[in-house]
Design an enzyme around this catalytic site. Structure first.
Site, short mmCIF file in Angstrom:
data_model
loop_
_atom_site.label_atom_id
_atom_site.label_comp_id
_atom_site.label_asym_id
_atom_site.label_seq_id
_atom_site.Cartn_x
_atom_site.Cartn_y
_atom_site.Cartn_z
N THR A 52 68.35 12.80 -72.57
CA THR A 52 68.67 11.92 -71.44
C THR A 52 68.44 12.61 -70.10
O THR A 52 68.15 11.96 -69.10
CB THR A 52 70.12 11.43 -71.55
N TYR A 140 71.41 19.11 -83.87
CA TYR A 140 70.96 17.80 -83.38
C TYR A 140 70.04 17.21 -84.43
O TYR A 140 68.87 17.59 -84.55
CB TYR A 140 70.24 17.98 -82.04
N LYS A 168 75.26 16.40 -84.09
CA LYS A 168 75.01 15.12 -83.42
C LYS A 168 74.14 14.32 -84.36
O LYS A 168 72.98 14.65 -84.61
CB LYS A 168 74.32 15.33 -82.08
N ILE A 211 78.02 11.72 -78.56
CA ILE A 211 77.23 12.19 -77.41
C ILE A 211 76.36 11.01 -77.04
O ILE A 211 75.36 10.73 -77.71
CB ILE A 211 76.41 13.44 -77.75
#
Length: 296
Positions: A52, A140, A168, A211
């Site tokens: 992001t 991740y 995540k 997240i």
């Protein structure tokens, strides 16, 4: 450390020279204000240099600047700071981890992309990183970006390492592997949702938090959602979850973070909606649709 909603901040750019793919410098003061705002409205922590935040489009100096700003805010607020670390070469990723400043609480490390190692290779990669890292790791897992699927068994195995704090989980939905992992996860290993539109069912199934890019705009609502599921307030959690699912879908109608930046700019929070190539700014229609849902 990882419970609740952690916000992967956008990177605001100054409007000077704005054009598709051409943006001004990082608006550090605006980034600091945004970081304080999301924490003050209920976020549990910040994530710097996530997808992001357009980390891949930032120069090394800009990346260091973003981490410095976020670290300062987290010190002020007593909040954890997670920093995104990418790479598919174990040695270079370990070098990046070793160079992280002391204020960083954890590192969000992608599963190796493009090379597509075996699951044994994924295990060897993360165990080598965990043996040398100065900060805890959050895996991740985002196979639609990395091209690499990782099983619940592999994540469970890695989660037993004392320097691997969580994952995540962003597979595009709540799949059987997610439920398998949540049903039998190692002690001290947190599962954080990474797909905004399905965070509510993942929290209902036992995730520690999320997240979530959408929380740049609605941190209080997402924090309330996590708190409601944690408290067993099913009626409130379901209502909030349905509303936030619609909002998240609108914010991801075009590539992340283009719509989010468009809404933040329309509301005067950041000085431009600028993103860097190969991303292009979101359409007016997508921004307007997301704003309408946010206003509700």
């Amino acid at each position: 450390m990882l419970k609740g909603i952690h916000v992967p901040l956008v990177t605001p750019f100054a409007p000077t020279g704005f054009a598709p793919g051409v943006t001004g410098e990082v608006a550090a003061d605006v980034l600091g204000k945004l970081a304080r705002r999301v924490l003050d409205e209920g976020a549990s922590g910040l994530v710097a240099l996530g997808t992001t935040g357009e980390a891949a489009a930032l120069s090394p100096d800009e990346r260091a600047q973003v981490v410095e700003v976020c670290a300062e805010v987290c010190r002020e607020r007593g909040a954890p700071l997670t920093v995104g670390v990418t790479g598919n070469d174990t040695r270079s990723v370990l070098g990046t981890l070793e160079a992280l400043p002391p204020d960083v609480t954890a590192a969000l490390v992608t599963v190796p992309y493009f090379l597509r190692p075996s699951e044994r290779g994924v295990i060897a990669h993360f165990e080598a990183l965990a043996d040398g890292t100065p900060v805890p790791l959050v895996i991740y897992h985002i196979p639609y970006r990395t091209g690499q699927a990782v099983s619940a068994a592999t994540l469970r195995h890695l989660g037993a390492h004392p320097m691997i704090a969580g994952v995540k989980y962003a597979t595009g939905g709540v799949d059987q592997e997610a439920l398998d992992l949540l049903g039998d996860r190692p002690d001290g290993f947190d599962v954080l949702g990474g797909d905004d539109a399905v965070i509510s069912p993942l929290l209902a199934a036992g995730a520690s938090g999320g997240i979530l890019a959408s929380a740049n705009l609605a941190p209080r609502d997402f924090a309330d959602l996590a708190a409601a599921w944690d408290a067993g307030d099913v009626t409130r959690a379901r209502a909030l979850g349905h509303r936030l699912t619609r909002l998240s879908a609108a914010l991801f109608a075009e590539p992340n973070p283009t719509v989010i930046k468009g809404v933040l700019h329309a509301r005067g929070v950041i000085p431009s909606a600028g993103v860097r190539l190969p991303l292009l700014p979101a359409s007016e229609a997508s921004v307007a649709a997301a704003e309408a849902l946010l206003d509700r």
